[in-house]
Design a protein around this motif. Structure first.
Motif, mmCIF file in Angstrom:
data_model
loop_
_atom_site.group_PDB
_atom_site.id
_atom_site.type_symbol
_atom_site.label_atom_id
_atom_site.label_comp_id
_atom_site.label_asym_id
_atom_site.label_seq_id
_atom_site.Cartn_x
_atom_site.Cartn_y
_atom_site.Cartn_z
ATOM 1 N N GLU A 219 -23.004 -21.776 -12.352
ATOM 2 C CA GLU A 219 -22.558 -20.388 -12.364
ATOM 3 C C GLU A 219 -21.351 -20.256 -11.452
ATOM 4 O OE1 GLU A 219 -26.918 -18.225 -12.975
ATOM 5 O OE2 GLU A 219 -25.970 -18.233 -10.998
ATOM 6 N N THR A 220 -20.339 -19.495 -11.863
ATOM 7 C CA THR A 220 -19.139 -19.354 -11.049
ATOM 8 C C THR A 220 -18.473 -18.005 -11.270
ATOM 9 O OG1 THR A 220 -17.002 -20.383 -10.480
ATOM 10 C CG2 THR A 220 -17.650 -20.413 -12.801
ATOM 11 N N ASN A 221 -17.672 -17.607 -10.284
ATOM 12 C CA ASN A 221 -16.802 -16.434 -10.433
ATOM 13 C C ASN A 221 -15.341 -16.813 -10.202
ATOM 14 O OD1 ASN A 221 -16.688 -16.843 -7.687
ATOM 15 N ND2 ASN A 221 -17.359 -14.780 -7.109
ATOM 16 N N GLY A 222 -15.051 -18.117 -10.162
ATOM 17 C CA GLY A 222 -13.695 -18.596 -9.925
ATOM 18 C C GLY A 222 -13.363 -18.798 -8.465
ATOM 19 N N ARG A 223 -14.173 -18.238 -7.580
ATOM 20 C CA ARG A 223 -13.987 -18.403 -6.133
ATOM 21 C C ARG A 223 -15.129 -19.184 -5.522
ATOM 22 N NH1 ARG A 223 -15.680 -15.539 -1.736
ATOM 23 N NH2 ARG A 223 -16.715 -14.029 -3.086
ATOM 24 N N LEU A 224 -16.330 -18.992 -6.082
ATOM 25 C CA LEU A 224 -17.536 -19.701 -5.647
ATOM 26 C C LEU A 224 -18.210 -20.316 -6.863
ATOM 27 C CD1 LEU A 224 -19.018 -16.914 -3.323
ATOM 28 C CD2 LEU A 224 -17.916 -19.016 -2.542
ATOM 29 N N VAL A 225 -19.041 -21.340 -6.606
ATOM 30 C CA VAL A 225 -19.835 -21.934 -7.672
ATOM 31 C C VAL A 225 -21.250 -22.133 -7.168
ATOM 32 C CG1 VAL A 225 -19.267 -24.320 -7.027
ATOM 33 C CG2 VAL A 225 -19.955 -23.814 -9.381
ATOM 34 N N LYS A 226 -22.203 -22.004 -8.075
ATOM 35 C CA LYS A 226 -23.609 -22.243 -7.751
ATOM 36 C C LYS A 226 -24.185 -23.195 -8.799
ATOM 37 C CE LYS A 226 -26.198 -18.773 -6.494
ATOM 38 N NZ LYS A 226 -27.024 -17.533 -6.574
ATOM 39 N N PHE A 227 -24.806 -24.274 -8.308
ATOM 40 C CA PHE A 227 -25.512 -25.215 -9.166
ATOM 41 C C PHE A 227 -27.004 -25.002 -8.949
ATOM 42 C CE2 PHE A 227 -21.473 -27.109 -8.000
ATOM 43 C CZ PHE A 227 -20.968 -27.557 -9.208
ATOM 44 N N ILE A 228 -27.731 -24.712 -10.000
ATOM 45 C CA ILE A 228 -29.161 -24.447 -9.904
ATOM 46 C C ILE A 228 -29.913 -25.637 -10.489
ATOM 47 C CG2 ILE A 228 -31.035 -22.889 -10.532
ATOM 48 C CD1 ILE A 228 -28.904 -20.680 -10.816
ATOM 49 N N VAL A 229 -30.689 -26.310 -9.626
ATOM 50 C CA VAL A 229 -31.461 -27.489 -10.013
ATOM 51 C C VAL A 229 -32.923 -27.200 -9.690
ATOM 52 C CG1 VAL A 229 -31.683 -29.980 -9.769
ATOM 53 C CG2 VAL A 229 -29.475 -28.888 -9.305
ATOM 54 N N ASP A 230 -33.715 -26.929 -10.719
ATOM 55 C CA ASP A 230 -35.103 -26.496 -10.510
ATOM 56 C C ASP A 230 -35.118 -25.287 -9.569
ATOM 57 O OD1 ASP A 230 -36.468 -28.106 -12.251
ATOM 58 O OD2 ASP A 230 -36.856 -29.687 -10.807
ATOM 59 N N ASP A 231 -35.768 -25.427 -8.410
ATOM 60 C CA ASP A 231 -35.907 -24.302 -7.491
ATOM 61 C C ASP A 231 -34.941 -24.380 -6.308
ATOM 62 O OD1 ASP A 231 -38.095 -23.334 -9.026
ATOM 63 O OD2 ASP A 231 -39.368 -24.828 -8.059
ATOM 64 N N VAL A 232 -33.914 -25.206 -6.450
ATOM 65 C CA VAL A 232 -32.910 -25.355 -5.393
ATOM 66 C C VAL A 232 -31.549 -24.953 -5.941
ATOM 67 C CG1 VAL A 232 -31.748 -26.983 -3.845
ATOM 68 C CG2 VAL A 232 -34.196 -27.210 -4.278
#
Length: 372
Positions: A219-232
């Motif tokens: 998931e991203t907004n172009g400034r930050l990114v989030k990688f979701i792996v199971d519950d982390v």
């Protein structure tokens, strides 16, 4: 705050979030875990200000036994060491004063100085998402392992400290370079999104480390990114900057082609470089003609070494080139193929190290000497 958890699942969670604690930091808050317990959120978080790891304690229904709301900073090193060495099946964290946390398994008992959770630096954990995609952990690992080794470790181009991730319709590609070599890989996925981001290689290495999950969400907004792996979740800031255009730097014509067994070639490199291992030199020369292909390394103080490459097949006129042997061995290992092809456009031009996958590119610049 009061929190009772099954100890072994909690140890597993701590083994992941401890990776977010920096060894050095100007802000002592980042040496702590942030534990947040309320109706909406039961999480433990670590951060160095750039990369944040957040684990959902309620993700595994067997982890939390009971809880009372609260938010607290706990020294990461001591919480991890204590919980790992306790013997009980359950562990209770109980904030008995504003700045004291009691940790017990019913037998051992610790009172640890802590800090109010309100003092932890503000992190944009719930940023607005503009783009997202899903890919399998196998695809992610394949992309990461084929490219991440080529990121730079020094220099002013901050974007080269990261890996460029590019989404196009039904495809995702990873792209890394340190200006002397380039690694690129693309895999096909079910995707309709289009975006491009450059996260730090450290964030990607953490995702790869935790990628026992079947799916990874980006998931991203172009400034930050989030990688979701199971519950982390691994959240990171992004680099800005341009990468080279692959089509412009990849040689279109390669009249000199060397095909080798990857294990034989790596073994030969390992042997000839014995004479230069104690020096700063990393150059090996490759000499090819219609009857033989050989590797040559030379040291002013030690001597030199030459080895014919077993079962090598070369097409082209007499050819010689110098290269950084570490770059070539890294590329061959990343290709993970029994047979590889080295394709040369000329003695002073960047060359390709390839396998049978047209969606994988390993490009290396030669070491130029007076004989090039």
């Amino acid at each position: 705050m009061k929190l009772t958890l099954k100890r072994l699942p909690f140890v597993k969670i701590l083994s992941k979030v401890e990776d977010g604690i920096p060894s050095k930091t100007a802000d002592p808050n980042y040496l702590n875990y942030l534990i947040t317990i309320n109706e909406q959120e039961q999480t433990i978080l670590s951060s160095d200000g750039s990369i944040t790891i957040c684990a959902d304690l309620k993700g595994d229904p067997e982890t939390i036994v009971s809880y009372e709301e609260g938010c607290i900073e706990v020294p990461a090193r001591y919480l991890t060491d204590i919980v790992r060495q306790l013997d009980g099946e359950e562990v209770t964290l109980n904030q008995i004063e504003k700045s004291v946390l009691n940790i017990t398994d019913g037998r051992s008992n610790f009172n640890i100085n802590c800090t109010s959770g309100e003092e932890y630096p503000t992190l944009d954990k719930n940023f607005e998402i503009t783009n997202s995609c899903m890919l399998s952990s196998l695809d992610f690992s394949s992309l990461f392992n084929a490219t991440a080794f080529a990121v730079t470790t020094k220099g002013s181009k901050k974007q080269f400290y990261g890996v460029k991730i590019e989404l196009e319709e039904n495809a995702i590609s990873f792209f890394a370079t340190d200006s002397f070599r380039l690694a690129y890989k693309k895999v096909m996925i079910d995707n309709k999104e289009k975006f491009s981001i450059i996260p730090p290689v450290k964030a990607l290495s953490l995702v790869n480390k935790y990628s026992e999950a079947k799916q990874i969400k980006i998931e991203t907004n172009g400034r930050l990114v989030k990688f979701i792996v199971d519950d982390v979740s691994i959240m990171s800031s992004l680099y800005n900057g341009e990468f080279p255009y692959l089509s412009r730097i990849t040689p279109e014509v390669t009249p000199f082609i060397l095909k080798v067994d990857s294990k034989e070639f790596l073994s030969a490199i390992g042997r000839v470089t014995i004479v230069i291992n104690s020096e700063k030199s990393s150059m090996v020369r490759l000499r090819c003609n219609e009857t033989q292909s050989e590797l040559y390394a030379r040291s002013e103080s030690i001597g030199n070494a030459t080895e014919a490459i077993k079962d090598a097949k070369f097409n082209g006129d007499n050819f010689e080139i110098g290269f950084n042997y570490t770059y070539v061995t890294d590329a061959i290992k990343a290709l993970n193929s029994n047979n590889i092809t080295l394709a040369f456009a000329g003695e002073s031009r960047a060359f390709l190290v390839k396998n049978d996958d047209p969606n994988t590119v390993q490009l290396i610049t030669p070491i130029r000497t007076s004989s090039n």
